[in-house]
Enzyme design. Structure first.
Site, mmCIF file in Angstrom:
data_model
loop_
_atom_site.group_PDB
_atom_site.id
_atom_site.type_symbol
_atom_site.label_atom_id
_atom_site.label_comp_id
_atom_site.label_asym_id
_atom_site.label_seq_id
_atom_site.Cartn_x
_atom_site.Cartn_y
_atom_site.Cartn_z
ATOM 1 N N ALA A 49 -15.139 49.953 -27.840
ATOM 2 C CA ALA A 49 -16.309 48.569 -27.673
ATOM 3 C C ALA A 49 -15.900 47.379 -28.441
ATOM 4 O O ALA A 49 -15.605 47.895 -29.566
ATOM 5 C CB ALA A 49 -17.005 48.914 -26.570
ATOM 6 N N PHE B 171 -13.141 45.420 -28.012
ATOM 7 C CA PHE B 171 -11.784 44.810 -28.109
ATOM 8 C C PHE B 171 -11.573 43.821 -26.628
ATOM 9 O O PHE B 171 -11.281 42.616 -26.988
ATOM 10 C CB PHE B 171 -10.631 45.424 -27.626
ATOM 11 C CG PHE B 171 -9.649 44.995 -28.499
ATOM 12 C CD1 PHE B 171 -9.033 44.995 -29.888
ATOM 13 C CD2 PHE B 171 -8.142 44.938 -27.741
ATOM 14 C CE1 PHE B 171 -8.078 44.348 -29.642
ATOM 15 C CE2 PHE B 171 -6.776 44.555 -27.539
ATOM 16 C CZ PHE B 171 -6.792 43.797 -29.289
ATOM 17 N N ASN C 90 -17.377 40.966 -38.399
ATOM 18 C CA ASN C 90 -17.316 39.748 -37.338
ATOM 19 C C ASN C 90 -19.211 39.914 -36.940
ATOM 20 O O ASN C 90 -19.840 40.299 -37.382
ATOM 21 C CB ASN C 90 -16.560 40.614 -35.919
ATOM 22 C CG ASN C 90 -17.726 41.588 -35.329
ATOM 23 O OD1 ASN C 90 -18.649 40.850 -34.532
ATOM 24 N ND2 ASN C 90 -17.192 42.578 -35.501
ATOM 25 N N GLY D 79 -22.129 38.754 -31.930
ATOM 26 C CA GLY D 79 -23.449 38.416 -31.337
ATOM 27 C C GLY D 79 -23.304 38.167 -29.267
ATOM 28 O O GLY D 79 -24.206 37.872 -29.192
ATOM 29 N N PHE D 80 -22.578 40.042 -29.170
ATOM 30 C CA PHE D 80 -22.419 40.138 -28.104
ATOM 31 C C PHE D 80 -22.120 39.028 -26.325
ATOM 32 O O PHE D 80 -22.939 38.468 -25.751
ATOM 33 C CB PHE D 80 -23.836 40.475 -26.744
ATOM 34 C CG PHE D 80 -24.105 42.094 -27.495
ATOM 35 C CD1 PHE D 80 -22.878 42.466 -28.182
ATOM 36 C CD2 PHE D 80 -25.101 42.427 -26.923
ATOM 37 C CE1 PHE D 80 -23.188 44.068 -28.265
ATOM 38 C CE2 PHE D 80 -25.856 43.958 -27.569
ATOM 39 C CZ PHE D 80 -24.748 44.620 -28.243
ATOM 40 N N ASN E 142 -25.413 50.225 -25.772
ATOM 41 C CA ASN E 142 -25.221 49.886 -27.498
ATOM 42 C C ASN E 142 -26.579 49.033 -28.261
ATOM 43 O O ASN E 142 -27.240 48.424 -27.373
ATOM 44 C CB ASN E 142 -23.810 48.915 -27.206
ATOM 45 C CG ASN E 142 -23.820 48.039 -28.908
ATOM 46 O OD1 ASN E 142 -24.417 49.049 -29.377
ATOM 47 N ND2 ASN E 142 -23.373 47.786 -28.645
ATOM 48 N N SER F 210 -25.447 47.258 -32.738
ATOM 49 C CA SER F 210 -24.654 46.027 -33.147
ATOM 50 C C SER F 210 -25.264 45.227 -34.124
ATOM 51 O O SER F 210 -26.307 45.061 -34.059
ATOM 52 C CB SER F 210 -24.573 44.601 -32.275
ATOM 53 O OG SER F 210 -23.711 43.616 -32.271
ATOM 54 N N PRO F 211 -25.267 45.167 -35.394
ATOM 55 C CA PRO F 211 -25.736 44.081 -36.280
ATOM 56 C C PRO F 211 -25.900 43.089 -35.735
ATOM 57 O O PRO F 211 -27.089 42.295 -36.575
ATOM 58 C CB PRO F 211 -25.372 44.515 -37.820
ATOM 59 C CG PRO F 211 -23.909 44.564 -37.530
ATOM 60 C CD PRO F 211 -23.568 45.043 -35.472
ATOM 61 N N ASN F 212 -25.208 42.175 -34.965
ATOM 62 C CA ASN F 212 -25.008 40.818 -34.619
ATOM 63 C C ASN F 212 -26.629 40.335 -33.328
ATOM 64 O O ASN F 212 -25.896 38.528 -32.822
ATOM 65 C CB ASN F 212 -23.929 40.200 -34.306
ATOM 66 C CG ASN F 212 -22.840 40.845 -35.214
ATOM 67 O OD1 ASN F 212 -23.425 40.711 -37.008
ATOM 68 N ND2 ASN F 212 -22.142 41.611 -34.996
ATOM 69 N N THR F 213 -27.525 41.157 -33.345
ATOM 70 C CA THR F 213 -28.120 40.929 -32.312
ATOM 71 C C THR F 213 -29.786 40.791 -32.665
ATOM 72 O O THR F 213 -30.033 41.922 -32.579
ATOM 73 C CB THR F 213 -27.926 41.226 -31.006
ATOM 74 O OG1 THR F 213 -26.735 40.902 -29.952
ATOM 75 C CG2 THR F 213 -29.245 41.415 -30.023
ATOM 76 N N LYS G 61 -24.745 54.860 -28.120
ATOM 77 C CA LYS G 61 -23.835 54.571 -30.008
ATOM 78 C C LYS G 61 -24.811 54.006 -30.699
ATOM 79 O O LYS G 61 -25.626 53.110 -30.319
ATOM 80 C CB LYS G 61 -22.714 53.704 -29.502
ATOM 81 C CG LYS G 61 -21.509 52.701 -30.359
ATOM 82 C CD LYS G 61 -20.799 52.509 -30.095
ATOM 83 C CE LYS G 61 -19.928 51.732 -31.389
ATOM 84 N NZ LYS G 61 -18.347 50.809 -30.927
ATOM 85 N N ASN H 104 -20.626 51.860 -34.996
ATOM 86 C CA ASN H 104 -20.894 51.308 -34.878
ATOM 87 C C ASN H 104 -20.109 50.440 -36.380
ATOM 88 O O ASN H 104 -20.432 51.231 -37.297
ATOM 89 C CB ASN H 104 -21.929 50.378 -34.810
ATOM 90 C CG ASN H 104 -21.444 48.895 -33.562
ATOM 91 O OD1 ASN H 104 -20.866 48.153 -34.404
ATOM 92 N ND2 ASN H 104 -22.555 49.254 -31.910
ATOM 93 N N THR H 105 -20.579 49.017 -36.267
ATOM 94 C CA THR H 105 -20.211 48.416 -37.518
ATOM 95 C C THR H 105 -21.333 48.604 -38.675
ATOM 96 O O THR H 105 -22.316 48.865 -38.289
ATOM 97 C CB THR H 105 -20.180 47.348 -37.414
ATOM 98 O OG1 THR H 105 -21.157 46.203 -37.049
ATOM 99 C CG2 THR H 105 -18.631 46.888 -36.949
ATOM 100 N N GLY I 266 -12.936 53.334 -38.951
ATOM 101 C CA GLY I 266 -11.825 53.136 -39.881
ATOM 102 C C GLY I 266 -11.002 54.217 -39.476
ATOM 103 O O GLY I 266 -9.892 54.357 -40.603
#
Length: 462
Positions: free
Chosen positions: A142, A144, A191, A194-195, A276, A279-282, A321, A350-351, A402
């Site tokens: 997810a 992309f 990146n 942020g969704f 999900n 994600s570190p962006n939310t 995830k 995830n990242t 990776g």
């Protein structure tokens, strides 16, 4: 008389000095123009235009050459040749802004301007899990294709499965730009999207159209198209399975309501669903991985899925995830919740918000956001191994983070993954990475005496 008048007019025109028309300045016509104009190191307009012309010319030239080649070769040869051509085209995307390159790649896949795999996958790569058959275990993660704009084109490249999203209930822009950064020498990307999402409604329309096309292709025999209207093309769809990754809107306080809405709207189109929470962006999203929070969330999402009406194949499996930045206790809690609630699978991972020593000092290494690519491989594989051992191999796992070679995919499988996913490796190498990884993975399995993917899953954890 007329000719004489025309002659005098032409002489007058010749005496007048020629004045070239100069059009008024235009506003920014593309995101790339605006980003370049306001960046610290702007790209000169002429240089940018030159590279755009080079990229366009190269693509068109390749398409023309492919068209000429089609008439003289069989499908397998054409497929192999198209992947070879893509090796030379893909580096040109690095000349563009990362987010613009991402958008162009999605548009190209959506329009079918990517290689199409017609060669069968090696039988040794076939995987059966959740009652579904994957022709190979290589998937696209997810992030992309966030808005399901290019599912058929991406599956056509040869992925065993493609995961779209993360999809949020309401449309949202995501974080301010720039928000994607390449670390070329390290094979990594940071990146902080942020969704960014067009929302559930837009994605449901696209998936619904694709679902209808696929069902039509499956229900109508190919012979009927051949014998029928010769001017009407048969619907062409790609094999492979579809995952739908669900997220929450940034300002939603009741996170479960967003995930439940995603299940109600999109699960009918999915071969599997993903929650999900990593994600570190939310802001605050990763707190949902806590034992109590995760347990409450998963219960509500499972209930929402199970209350819907399903056919004999049952509902789509539900996966979670998780992040790689977890303590041992966090990992143990997640494994316990997954076993207790009988979660169908976990995606690891995830990242990462950590910054490994291998990227320290690299350009953009200090940017805020999630790090993906080669530097993530070791950390994500360690968490994968821990999860596999704690769940005692009872829960199918997808290894992500990776992977850029068949050996990498093989190591994930030996560490407990039944399936694997790519993102950054695909972004850097393009379509050609898919047949290469499949070939290398098959060779690894045969080298070590395995007859199937299933036989190799978790062998390094036993």
């Amino acid at each position: 008389m007329v000719w004489a008048q025309a002659g005098r007019t032409s002489k007058l025109l010749l005496r007048r000095p020629f004045r070239r028309y100069v059009p008024p300045p235009r506003p920014f016509s593309t995101v790339a123009d605006e980003v370049a104009a306001h960046s610290k190191a702007p790209l000169p307009p002429k240089s940018r235009l030159t590279w755009q012309r080079v990229l366009t010319g190269t693509v068109l030239g390749s398409l023309i050459a492919t068209g000429a080649y089609v008439g003289t070769s069989d499908e397998a040869t054409i497929s192999a040749w198209s992947f070879e051509v893509s090796k030379y085209l893909n580096p040109l995307f690095r000349l563009l802004d990362p987010e613009d390159a991402h958008k162009i790649a999605i548009k190209a896949a959506g329009q079918g301007l990517v290689p199409r795999e017609t060669r069968p996958d090696p039988p040794i790569l076939r995987v059966e899990v959740w009652g579904r058959t994957f022709s190979n275990p290589i998937g696209l993660a997810a992030g992309f294709d966030k808005n399901a704009e290019a599912v058929d084109g991406l599956l056509g490249i040869g992925f065993g499965f493609v995961e779209v999203g993360s999809v949020t209930p309401l449309p949202q822009e995501g974080n301010p730009k720039p928000r994607v950064f390449r670390l070329l020498d390290q094979g990594a990307i940071i990146n902080r999207y942020g969704f960014n999402s067009e929302g559930i409604v837009a994605v449901a329309k696209r998936l619904g159209a694709q679902h209808g096309k696929r069902r039509l292709a499956e229900s109508v025999p190919a012979s009927s198209w051949i014998q029928g209207d010769q001017n009407k093309a048969a619907p062409r769809t790609s094999s492979g399975l579809l995952g739908v990754n669900l997220g929450k809107n940034k300002n939603t306080e009741d996170a479960a309501s967003d995930y439940v809405q995603g299940v109600h709207t999109l699960s009918q189109y999915a071969d599997y669903l993903v929650i999900n929470v990593s994600s570190p962006n939310t802001p605050g999203l990763r707190k949902l991985q806590g034992r109590k929070q995760l347990k409450d969330l998963v219960k509500k999402v499972i209930a929402a899925r199970d209350e819907m009406q399903w056919g004999e194949n049952g509902p789509p499996p539900l996966l979670v995830k998780i992040a790689p930045d977890l303590s041992k206790q966090d990992i143990a809690d997640i494994a316990a919740v997954a076993l207790t609630l009988r979660v169908d699978g976990l995606i690891v991972s995830n990242t990462t918000i950590s910054r490994p020593d291998s990227i320290i000092g690299a350009p953009h290494a200090e940017e805020i956001g999630g790090l993906s690519g080669k530097p993530l491989f070791k950390l994500s594989t360690e968490v994968l191994r821990d999860i596999y051992q704690l769940t005692r191999g009872k829960i199918p796992l997808i290894g992500c983070g990776g992977i850029s070679s068949g050996e990498d995919a093989y190591m994930k499988i030996r560490s407990g993954a039944t399936l694997v996913q790519l993102y950054t490796g695909f972004a850097y190498e393009g379509p050609a990475i898919i047949p290469r990884i499949k070939e290398e993975l098959a060779a690894c399995l045969e080298r070590d005496g395995f007859k199937s993917i299933k036989d190799a899953v978790g062998v390094d954890c036993r």
